[in-house]
Design a protein around this motif. Structure first.
Motif, PDB file in Angstrom:
ATOM      1  N   PRO A 219      45.747  36.924  27.771  1.00 23.68           N
ATOM      2  CA  PRO A 219      44.888  37.970  27.087  1.00 23.68           C
ATOM      3  C   PRO A 219      43.120  37.052  26.825  1.00 23.68           C
ATOM      4  O   PRO A 219      42.127  37.308  26.879  1.00 23.68           O
ATOM      5  CB  PRO A 219      45.234  37.979  26.199  1.00 23.68           C
ATOM      6  N   ASP A 220      43.147  35.474  26.698  1.00 30.07           N
ATOM      7  CA  ASP A 220      41.625  35.034  26.339  1.00 30.07           C
ATOM      8  C   ASP A 220      41.206  34.814  27.138  1.00 30.07           C
ATOM      9  O   ASP A 220      40.260  33.914  27.361  1.00 30.07           O
ATOM     10  CB  ASP A 220      41.857  33.954  25.260  1.00 30.07           C
ATOM     11  N   CYS A 221      42.534  34.783  28.749  1.00 26.16           N
ATOM     12  CA  CYS A 221      40.821  34.778  29.893  1.00 26.16           C
ATOM     13  C   CYS A 221      40.064  35.691  30.533  1.00 26.16           C
ATOM     14  O   CYS A 221      40.754  36.531  30.448  1.00 26.16           O
ATOM     15  CB  CYS A 221      42.568  33.499  30.706  1.00 26.16           C
ATOM     16  N   TRP A 222      40.009  35.520  31.417  1.00 21.73           N
ATOM     17  CA  TRP A 222      38.952  36.439  33.118  1.00 21.73           C
ATOM     18  C   TRP A 222      40.524  37.255  32.978  1.00 21.73           C
ATOM     19  O   TRP A 222      40.555  35.855  34.288  1.00 21.73           O
ATOM     20  CB  TRP A 222      38.311  36.327  33.029  1.00 21.73           C
ATOM     21  N   THR A 223      41.131  38.142  33.800  1.00 21.47           N
ATOM     22  CA  THR A 223      41.822  38.448  34.815  1.00 21.47           C
ATOM     23  C   THR A 223      41.285  39.030  35.839  1.00 21.47           C
ATOM     24  O   THR A 223      40.668  40.399  35.420  1.00 21.47           O
ATOM     25  CB  THR A 223      43.213  39.335  34.294  1.00 21.47           C
ATOM     26  N   PHE A 224      41.668  38.987  36.905  1.00 23.52           N
ATOM     27  CA  PHE A 224      40.491  39.267  38.009  1.00 23.52           C
ATOM     28  C   PHE A 224      41.412  39.667  38.974  1.00 23.52           C
ATOM     29  O   PHE A 224      42.021  38.946  39.251  1.00 23.52           O
ATOM     30  CB  PHE A 224      39.537  38.329  38.665  1.00 23.52           C
ATOM     31  N   ALA A 225      40.702  40.871  39.701  1.00 20.11           N
ATOM     32  CA  ALA A 225      40.993  41.048  41.244  1.00 20.11           C
ATOM     33  C   ALA A 225      39.941  41.635  41.869  1.00 20.11           C
ATOM     34  O   ALA A 225      39.518  42.730  41.980  1.00 20.11           O
ATOM     35  CB  ALA A 225      42.689  41.827  41.684  1.00 20.11           C
ATOM     36  N   VAL A 226      39.864  40.912  42.910  1.00 22.71           N
ATOM     37  CA  VAL A 226      38.974  41.397  44.010  1.00 22.71           C
ATOM     38  C   VAL A 226      39.548  41.044  45.785  1.00 22.71           C
ATOM     39  O   VAL A 226      39.173  39.825  45.791  1.00 22.71           O
ATOM     40  CB  VAL A 226      37.189  40.472  43.588  1.00 22.71           C
ATOM     41  N   ASP A 227      39.332  41.552  46.223  1.00 27.85           N
ATOM     42  CA  ASP A 227      39.279  41.422  47.713  1.00 27.85           C
ATOM     43  C   ASP A 227      40.654  40.580  48.136  1.00 27.85           C
ATOM     44  O   ASP A 227      40.019  39.506  48.653  1.00 27.85           O
ATOM     45  CB  ASP A 227      38.511  40.948  48.157  1.00 27.85           C
ATOM     46  N   GLY A 228      41.468  40.559  47.163  1.00 23.64           N
ATOM     47  CA  GLY A 228      43.005  39.476  47.240  1.00 23.64           C
ATOM     48  C   GLY A 228      43.111  38.550  46.626  1.00 23.64           C
ATOM     49  O   GLY A 228      43.610  37.496  46.723  1.00 23.64           O
ATOM     50  N   LEU A 229      41.824  37.894  45.835  1.00 18.47           N
ATOM     51  CA  LEU A 229      41.595  36.818  44.527  1.00 18.47           C
ATOM     52  C   LEU A 229      42.100  37.508  43.521  1.00 18.47           C
ATOM     53  O   LEU A 229      41.380  38.155  43.137  1.00 18.47           O
ATOM     54  CB  LEU A 229      40.151  36.525  44.954  1.00 18.47           C
ATOM     55  N   ILE A 230      42.755  36.895  42.532  1.00 22.43           N
ATOM     56  CA  ILE A 230      43.920  36.984  41.932  1.00 22.43           C
ATOM     57  C   ILE A 230      44.075  36.449  40.986  1.00 22.43           C
ATOM     58  O   ILE A 230      44.068  35.040  41.333  1.00 22.43           O
ATOM     59  CB  ILE A 230      45.460  38.257  41.809  1.00 22.43           C
ATOM     60  N   GLY A 231      43.814  36.894  39.945  1.00 22.67           N
ATOM     61  CA  GLY A 231      43.633  35.049  38.683  1.00 22.67           C
ATOM     62  C   GLY A 231      43.522  35.643  37.377  1.00 22.67           C
ATOM     63  O   GLY A 231      43.104  36.741  37.476  1.00 22.67           O
ATOM     64  N   SER A 232      43.604  34.649  36.602  1.00 20.88           N
ATOM     65  CA  SER A 232      43.362  34.384  35.144  1.00 20.88           C
ATOM     66  C   SER A 232      42.498  32.633  35.080  1.00 20.88           C
ATOM     67  O   SER A 232      42.792  31.983  34.668  1.00 20.88           O
ATOM     68  CB  SER A 232      44.098  34.375  34.499  1.00 20.88           C
ATOM     69  N   SER A 233      40.780  32.917  35.054  1.00 20.63           N
ATOM     70  CA  SER A 233      40.213  32.216  34.720  1.00 20.63           C
ATOM     71  C   SER A 233      39.838  32.039  32.987  1.00 20.63           C
ATOM     72  O   SER A 233      40.154  33.228  32.339  1.00 20.63           O
ATOM     73  CB  SER A 233      39.323  32.206  35.562  1.00 20.63           C
ATOM     74  N   PRO A 234      40.479  30.614  32.706  1.00 24.60           N
ATOM     75  CA  PRO A 234      39.713  29.996  31.607  1.00 24.60           C
ATOM     76  C   PRO A 234      37.807  30.112  31.270  1.00 24.60           C
ATOM     77  O   PRO A 234      37.282  30.057  30.049  1.00 24.60           O
ATOM     78  CB  PRO A 234      40.014  29.388  30.894  1.00 24.60           C
ATOM     79  N   GLU A 235      37.029  29.976  32.173  1.00 22.47           N
ATOM     80  CA  GLU A 235      36.495  29.387  32.661  1.00 22.47           C
ATOM     81  C   GLU A 235      35.414  30.254  32.495  1.00 22.47           C
ATOM     82  O   GLU A 235      34.859  30.823  34.032  1.00 22.47           O
ATOM     83  CB  GLU A 235      35.839  28.104  32.967  1.00 22.47           C
ATOM     84  N   THR A 236      34.100  30.705  31.705  1.00 26.83           N
ATOM     85  CA  THR A 236      33.484  31.845  32.721  1.00 26.83           C
ATOM     86  C   THR A 236      31.800  30.993  32.939  1.00 26.83           C
ATOM     87  O   THR A 236      31.038  30.320  31.843  1.00 26.83           O
ATOM     88  CB  THR A 236      32.345  32.042  30.937  1.00 26.83           C
ATOM     89  N   LEU A 237      31.902  30.989  33.919  1.00 26.11           N
ATOM     90  CA  LEU A 237      30.142  30.444  34.869  1.00 26.11           C
ATOM     91  C   LEU A 237      29.421  30.498  34.121  1.00 26.11           C
ATOM     92  O   LEU A 237      28.366  29.689  33.372  1.00 26.11           O
ATOM     93  CB  LEU A 237      30.869  30.839  36.210  1.00 26.11           C
ATOM     94  N   VAL A 238      29.050  32.095  34.396  1.00 23.42           N
ATOM     95  CA  VAL A 238      27.522  32.784  33.406  1.00 23.42           C
ATOM     96  C   VAL A 238      27.791  33.646  32.887  1.00 23.42           C
ATOM     97  O   VAL A 238      28.478  34.744  33.846  1.00 23.42           O
ATOM     98  CB  VAL A 238      26.469  32.636  34.482  1.00 23.42           C
ATOM     99  N   SER A 239      27.335  34.550  31.241  1.00 24.91           N
ATOM    100  CA  SER A 239      27.709  35.818  31.566  1.00 24.91           C
ATOM    101  C   SER A 239      25.742  36.098  31.206  1.00 24.91           C
ATOM    102  O   SER A 239      24.834  35.647  30.183  1.00 24.91           O
ATOM    103  CB  SER A 239      27.687  35.961  30.338  1.00 24.91           C
ATOM    104  N   VAL A 240      25.552  37.157  31.561  1.00 25.03           N
ATOM    105  CA  VAL A 240      24.016  37.695  30.906  1.00 25.03           C
ATOM    106  C   VAL A 240      23.656  38.933  30.649  1.00 25.03           C
ATOM    107  O   VAL A 240      24.980  39.965  31.580  1.00 25.03           O
ATOM    108  CB  VAL A 240      23.287  37.569  32.741  1.00 25.03           C
TER     109      VAL A 240
END
Length: 428
Positions: A219-240
């Motif tokens: 739950p503390d990770c970014w869970t994403f699904a975009v064009d077949g790419l799925i995962g849960s990343s713990p690392e924020t590259l950048v937020s604006v």
């Protein structure tokens, strides 16, 4: 819950701690490739946003006109980088629920007085379409609204074993050994080497089951699904958001302990590891160097802290600042990618070694994944703990480790095995 509303085989999702949004249908899809793929996407998005009519009384991050994005790690990748504007966006954040509908028009069409939800008109190649995006608040949705496809059960059960792909275990250990030799001889300071696991989805499989397991398990990770790419990343590259830029850098990893005392000892070992602290220092310096030209103020955590995830500990540092040049989130990821956390130091030397030692195309693994709004604000993670699922159901999962002079091939191999765990368990 947002996940039941998703397309079972082509979901669009961005969520963390139960907050985020889901996309339904496709109003607009843009593809990019090559060295300038991210900056080209930024320029195209500026034109689309400038031509759009956006009705957004909520002014909440993620309302209004939004595009999901996923970018290839390498300029030489055969995988396309994409921006996808959903036809309908359903979201929730800080107790606010909303739905945005998007209607895309030909540039030579007359914009109707009121846009309606529905299938978008086709867009012409080489032109920038006009779009009308209308966000409106909704009550907390215990059942889907009439304009949405009906929520359905999360698909059939299946179990998939992910097996070594192009980078076999011995191949990976040999690559690490060669990288350490190159680092010891002064050719570079750090390189991140990845390996792959592969599998295949049965016909008719429902990806929402996998995404649900990831969102609930991490739950503390970014869970994403975009064009077949799925995962849960713990690392924020950048937020604006409204001129404020934040990032979270992760580099340095150790497994969790089997009990509370062993777990504490593992965290202390990571926090005092010279090898992991060196790896982390390179990663933080990389992000600070990339963001400094865009920021009036910028500061990083004085010392890294240990970040606890369900299966491992990371060394982490937070970075925060104020933008000074009007950059959008896409402008910033064009400057940031690839960071030392996913490539190495110096970057060009590390990328050349990655191309030589990794026997596969990373695709979108370790590239930016996230979203951007019409105002340029957005949230982007590094695509880690992820897998790409293609149209034929072929699955490729990836995991990597940072290699420095003190690295041991067996330890780095075991680190990748820990990092594979979220995807292996989600498909099992």
């Amino acid at each position: 819950m947002l996940i039941p509303m998703l397309d079972s085989r082509d979901p669009l999702l961005w969520i963390r701690k139960g907050q985020g949004f889901a996309g339904i249908g496709t109003a607009l899809r843009l593809e990019f490739s090559g060295e300038n793929r991210i900056s080209d996407a930024g320029a195209a998005w500026r034109e689309i946003a400038a031509a759009a009519t956006v009705v957004d009384p909520l002014k909440t991050p993620g309302t209004g006109l939004v595009a999901f994005g996923a970018f290839a790690f390498s300029a030489q990748s055969a995988e396309k980088s994409v921006l996808i504007v959903p036809r309908v966006l359903v979201g929730k954040r800080d107790g606010v629920h909303w739905m945005t509908t998007v209607h895309v028009l030909h540039p030579d069409q007359v914009i109707p007085g009121e846009a309606e939800a529905g299938h978008p008109e086709p867009t012409r190649s080489g032109t920038q379409p006009e779009a009308r995006a209308e966000a409106r608040p909704t009550p907390p949705m215990s059942r889907p609204e009439p304009t949405l496809p009906p929520a359905t059960p999360l698909g059939s059960e299946y179990r998939i074993s992910l097996l070594p792909g192009a980078a076999k275990p011995d191949t990976y250990r040999a690559a690490v050994e060669e990288a350490v030799s190159r680092i010891t001889h002064g050719d570079l300071e750090k390189v991140v080497l990845a390996r792959d696991l592969v599998g295949h989805l049965p016909d008719g499989s429902d990806l929402r089951r996998v995404i649900t397991d990831l969102a609930l398990g991490y739950p503390d990770c970014w869970t994403f699904a975009v064009d077949g790419l799925i995962g849960s990343s713990p690392e924020t590259l950048v937020s604006v958001s409204h001129g404020t830029v934040t990032a979270r850098v992760l580099a340095g990893t150790i497994s969790r302990g089997r009990d509370a005392e062993a777990d504490h000892d593992q965290a202390v070992a990571l926090a005092t590891s010279a090898k992991d602290l060196d790896e982390h220092r390179f990663a933080v310096a990389s992000v600070m160097s990339a963001l400094t030209p865009h920021a009036r103020t910028l500061a990083a955590s004085e010392i890294p802290f240990t970040l606890k995830l369900p299966n491992l500990w990371h060394l982490a540092s937070d970075i925060e600042g104020t933008l000074g040049d009007g950059s959008t989130s896409l402008n910033l990821i064009a400057s940031l990618h690839p960071t030392a956390a996913v490539a190495g130091t110096p970057t060009k030397d590390a990328l050349r070694l990655i191309e030589r030692l990794e026997p596969f195309d990373r695709g979108r693994y370790a590239g930016p994944v996230g979203w951007i709004g019409a105002d340029g604000d957005g949230e982007w993670a590094v695509a880690l703990r992820c897998a790409q699922v293609d149209a034929d159901g072929y699955i490729t999962a990836y995991a990597g480790a940072g290699i420095v002079s003190e690295s041991d091939p067996e330890r780095e191999f075991l680190e990748t095995r820990m990092k594979f765990r979220p995807m292996v368990e989600a498909f099992a």
